[in-house]
Each structure stands twice: as C-alpha cells, then as structure tokens.
Design an enzyme around this catalytic site. Structure first.
Site, PDB file in Angstrom:
ATOM      1  N   ASP A   1      43.735  32.640  27.947  1.00 48.92           N
ATOM      2  CA  ASP A   1      44.837  31.816  28.437  1.00 48.92           C
ATOM      3  C   ASP A   1      46.117  32.635  28.310  1.00 48.92           C
ATOM      4  OD1 ASP A   1      46.866  30.031  28.912  1.00 48.92           O
ATOM      5  OD2 ASP A   1      46.153  28.498  27.505  1.00 48.92           O
TER       6      ASP A   1
ATOM      7  N   PRO B   1      40.315  33.836  41.703  1.00 42.92           N
ATOM      8  CA  PRO B   1      38.900  34.229  41.700  1.00 42.92           C
ATOM      9  C   PRO B   1      38.656  35.734  41.785  1.00 42.92           C
ATOM     10  CG  PRO B   1      39.510  33.522  43.893  1.00 42.92           C
ATOM     11  CD  PRO B   1      40.740  33.326  43.034  1.00 42.92           C
ATOM     12  N   GLY B   2      39.705  36.559  41.877  1.00 42.44           N
ATOM     13  CA  GLY B   2      39.490  37.989  41.695  1.00 42.44           C
ATOM     14  C   GLY B   2      39.843  38.902  42.841  1.00 42.44           C
ATOM     15  N   GLY B   3      40.346  38.374  43.951  1.00 34.79           N
ATOM     16  CA  GLY B   3      40.662  39.235  45.084  1.00 34.79           C
ATOM     17  C   GLY B   3      41.743  40.251  44.766  1.00 34.79           C
TER      18      GLY B   3
ATOM     19  N   ASP C   1      49.780  35.642  39.238  1.00 34.37           N
ATOM     20  CA  ASP C   1      49.473  34.838  40.428  1.00 34.37           C
ATOM     21  C   ASP C   1      49.281  33.409  39.938  1.00 34.37           C
ATOM     22  OD1 ASP C   1      48.715  33.822  42.848  1.00 34.37           O
ATOM     23  OD2 ASP C   1      46.825  34.914  42.981  1.00 34.37           O
TER      24      ASP C   1
ATOM     25  N   GLU D   1      41.439  35.574  32.817  1.00 29.88           N
ATOM     26  CA  GLU D   1      41.225  34.294  33.474  1.00 29.88           C
ATOM     27  C   GLU D   1      40.834  33.265  32.418  1.00 29.88           C
ATOM     28  OE1 GLU D   1      40.866  31.049  35.370  1.00 29.88           O
ATOM     29  OE2 GLU D   1      41.665  32.794  36.441  1.00 29.88           O
TER      30      GLU D   1
ATOM     31  N   CYS E   1      46.433  36.005  35.699  1.00 26.72           N
ATOM     32  CA  CYS E   1      45.756  34.803  36.227  1.00 26.72           C
ATOM     33  C   CYS E   1      44.822  35.269  37.327  1.00 26.72           C
ATOM     34  CB  CYS E   1      46.763  33.806  36.786  1.00 26.72           C
ATOM     35  SG  CYS E   1      48.057  33.328  35.631  1.00 26.72           S
ATOM     36  N   ALA E   2      43.737  35.922  36.951  1.00 28.20           N
ATOM     37  CA  ALA E   2      42.995  36.755  37.901  1.00 28.20           C
ATOM     38  C   ALA E   2      42.044  36.003  38.822  1.00 28.20           C
ATOM     39  CB  ALA E   2      42.212  37.826  37.139  1.00 28.20           C
TER      40      ALA E   2
ATOM     41  N   CYS F   1      50.875  31.089  45.861  1.00 22.83           N
ATOM     42  CA  CYS F   1      50.431  30.780  47.219  1.00 22.83           C
ATOM     43  C   CYS F   1      51.035  29.444  47.622  1.00 22.83           C
ATOM     44  CB  CYS F   1      48.902  30.732  47.295  1.00 22.83           C
ATOM     45  SG  CYS F   1      48.310  30.712  49.000  1.00 22.83           S
TER      46      CYS F   1
END
Length: 481
Positions: free
Chosen positions: A347, A298-300, A364, A320, A295-296, A417
C-alpha cells in the site's frame, strides 16, 4: 402510457450505426446474445468489468467471427447507451423503471440497443431477445418484455430522443446527458475540464461525449528491448500516431497477437504509454537506478517502465496493494530487459520503503475513470459526484508519499485516467501548497510531438482530440532544501 409509445408504424431507421447481427437462429436464444446478457448482468449485479469478463467468456464459449463480434457490440453498445435507453424505456413502461426486476431491465436494454442502434431488423431484434427472455426469466415476464420492446420499436432513436431529452436551449447539460448517455454530473465535470460554460452551448463537450460512445481501437505497446513497433506492424497492427512503442489493432483479439502471446507486448492505451514515457524522458542529475511505480495495477505502464529501466541498467519496483492485481503486474513486467521489473504487494499510502529511495516515481492514482469511458463504459454508471470527494484524499495521500519516496533531484509523475479538475490540478495544487521542496515541470516539453495537450504546466489528453483516453499528467521535481 403516452399514446406516442403505441404507434403502429415504424419510420425509416435514420440512426443505424452498423452494428453487426443476424436474425435469431431457430427457436432458442443464440450464444452471442446469451453471452451479452450474462456480461450485462454481471456488470450490474457483481460490479464486473466488461472489458475483462467479455473476452474470457468469448474464449470459454468458443465464440469467434460474427458471433463474437455481435456479443461485443451488444455488450459494449448497451452499456454505452444505457442512459438514453433508460429514458426511452421509462416512457414505454407503465410503472417506474426502478421497479422493474434487474434481470428484466437488462433484457430491455439489450433489446433496445438492437432496435435503436444496430442494423438488425426490428422483428429479428425483438424475437431473438424474447427467445432469450423465455429461457432466462420465464414466459410470464417475457410477455412483459415483448410488449415493452414493441413499443420501443415504434420509433427510431432520433425520434425517441426528440421526445425524452430536455430541450437544448433550456437545459443544454440535461440534453447532452440524455442524448449522449452520460450522467449529468459527468457532463458538468467534463465541460469544466474543457473550460466550457453551458451558456456557450458546450459544443466541444458534445464532441467529447460522442467520442466516448465510439468503439475504440485496441492499442498495444511493444516492451522496450523485447519487441519493436515494426514487429507489431509485421503481425498486422498499425503504427500509433505518437508513441514510439505503440500500435493499433484494426480488429481481432489482442491476446492472439504474436508479441502479446510471447509477453513481448502488452495491451495499453497510447496516452498511457506517453505519460510513462514522459516521466522517463526527464533529465536528472546523479544516480538514476531506482524507479518506482507506486500504483502499478494492472501493469501496462509498469511493463513500459521496466523495459526502459532495463535499457538504462536501472531497476523498477512495481507496487500494487491488491494481490490479484499484483499478479497481473508481475505478468506484465515479465521478460523485461535484464528482468528489471520486480513486483511487490504494498500500500503506497503506507509504504515499506524508506523516504528518498527512488530517482523516478510514477503515481497512477485510482480515480473515477472518466477518461476511459470508451473502453470501460460501465464506469459512468458506477460513479457519482460523491465518488470524487471519496477519492481525492487517497489521491493526495498517494502523491504526498510519492514525493517523500523521491530523492532530492528526482522526479515524480502524477497521472490519472480522469480529466476531472478535482482529481487532477486540484490534487496537485493542494499537495504543493503545503510543500516548498517541489518544482512543477512543464510536462508538454517531454511530449513535444503531440499537439494540443498543454494545460499550463500540465498535460491533458482527450479522446476527441487525440484518439486516446483522457490521461492527465503532472511532472514534479523534488528540490534539495
């Protein structure tokens, strides 16, 4: 309308918090307030994200210096304290607050923030907000806004909260919710995650809520092999406390940082860096060449993992589901060591890869975002208790597919998060209850430089303890049956 809202005397402002501002310039609305108003409307009406929209608007309108600082304070400050302001405005409006036109309510909240939580002089706060109101909602409705804001100006924040917040002894959750501007359900969930009982007073929960309303420093991560913390420090950043790749910007736009411009560093919370790093630190036997960020966006985390994978001659597949977010991921992993990161739109609940394909997998998972309320304050108003029930099945599915994508002996990192028990320990417990091929690793062992993060075998970061987002981490090893 209660008589206390019509007091003609304004007491000394005991609660001012150092928000920067200046009186309105001339008769028209100044650009900082106009930008803030447009951001707040977009957040309310289009579910925009302030942390994405505001920087782009500042660049588009060419706002810098004091104007940019004021627009930032007004936008984020209004969103953070919206719950408190609504309780106060409800007392100052002679009808239900829900009946107030949305564009008018946005202006009332914006004015309330200037009056109650900045050092802007009251007359300047009212006059500047009403000048803006005349421009954007018209003269008739601006008169209504003017009358309401003058009632708000009759008291400072502490005095208003004494009036509108429930008594702490009778309803500690309700008191904290209004005083610290959080939905009641979120206060209850955060207290449970901290292991506090309302009967005990919720002292630590209160400290967490205070931390959510403080302005966070911007944290950045050097891409392994492409930049170092020393590079970031040379560019004006301050070395992070825990992450060997992290640094904090005392002020300014992170997009202006040299390493970010050169795509050798990315904006990323320190706890986000550390949970990705913990996954990379787990020892595994045999091959270690195929990694997956399921689940990449936004990429951080993907940027950090791609750099680490490249240094080990491994490859990262960053998946993603949304095309727009996948583009962000592709930008984040660009210029990783050996170009080790590849992005795919997929997906991960219905993955295109074969089972057992990866040595390391990061999940994530999408969540309520209760761990990032400092950076995304509007998230607290977008979710409710029902949101958790809607997200948990997706989180379980993602973790189940991640375990199946991992080869025997490989490792999975499950991250949210959010500290909500249902999204964190609850998901892991439910998934593992149906499997006999997974061992839970003690995650804190891979982050031994960070104090006070272990919750049994899991890791939980906290803003008020660590100065980071409230990231949760579980590390799982898939065994061979």
């Amino acid at each position: 309308m209660p008589d206390h809202s019509r007091s003609g005397h304004r007491p000394a402002r005991r609660d001012s918090k150092g928000g920067r501002g200046s009186p309105a310039r001339g008769a028209g609305p100044d650009p900082a307030r106009r930008v803030s108003y447009e951001v707040l409307r977009a957040v309310r009406e289009r579910d925009a994200y302030a942390n994405l929209l505001l920087p782009s608007m500042l660049r588009e309108r060419k706002l810098t210096g004091r104007d940019a600082a004021l627009a930032t304070e007004l936008s984020y400050g209004t969103l953070r304290h919206q719950g408190s302001y609504d309780a106060i405005l409800d007392t100052c409006v002679d009808r239900s607050l829900s009946s107030v036109d949305p564009e008018v309510l946005v202006l009332l909240r914006l004015g309330a923030h200037q009056l109650l939580n900045t050092k802007i002089p009251p007359h300047a706060a009212v006059s500047a907000t009403i000048a803006l109101a005349r421009r954007v909602i018209g003269t008739r409705r601006s008169r209504f806004a003017n009358a309401v804001l003058r009632r708000v100006a009759a008291r400072d924040l502490a005095e208003w909260l004494e009036i509108v917040a429930p008594d702490r002894d009778a309803d500690v959750v309700g008191h904290l919710a209004v005083t610290h501007s959080h939905p009641r359900w979120a206060v209850e969930a955060l207290a449970q995650a901290l292991g506090e009982d309302p009967a005990g007073g919720l002292a630590e929960t209160g400290r967490l809520l205070v931390a959510h309303n403080e302005r966070p420093q911007v944290s950045v991560a050097a891409k392994p092999g492409r930049a170092s913390v020393e590079d970031l420090v040379d560019s004006g950043a301050v070395r992070a406390r825990y992450s060997p790749y992290g640094a904090y910007l005392p002020e300014g736009d992170p997009a202006s940082l040299r390493e970010v411009k050169q795509q050798r560093a990315v904006v990323q919370d320190e706890a986000s860096q550390l949970v990705a790093l913990a996954l990379a630190r787990v020892g595994i036997d045999g091959a270690d060449s195929h990694w997956l960020d399921a689940c990449a966006g936004p990429g951080g985390k993907a940027a950090l993992l791609a750099g680490l994978a490249g240094q080990r001659e491994a490859r990262l597949l960053a998946a993603e589901a949304q095309q727009s977010r996948a583009r962000l991921v592709a930008g984040a992993v660009r210029r990783s060591v050996r170009d080790a990161g590849r992005t795919v739109v997929a997906d991960s609940t219905r993955p295109p890869w074969r089972e057992g394909s990866f040595d390391r997998v990061l999940v994530d998972a999408p969540c309520t975002g209760l761990g990032a309320l400092r950076r995304r304050p509007e998230a607290r108003w977008r979710r409710d208790a029902d949101s958790v029930a809607e997200l948990v099945p997706l989180q379980r599915s993602l973790l189940e597919r991640a375990i199946e994508a991992t080869r025997p002996g490989g490792v999975v990192g499950y991250v949210t998060c959010s500290p909500h028990l249902a999204e964190t320990r609850g998901v892991v417990t439910e998934v593992l209850a149906g499997r006999g091929d997974v061992t839970v690793l003690r995650a804190a062992d891979y982050l031994d430089a960070v104090p006070d993060i272990a919750v049994g075998d899991y890791v939980q970061f906290w803003p008020h303890r660590h100065g980071t987002d409230a990231m949760f981490l579980a590390l799982l090893r898939r065994r061979a049956d």
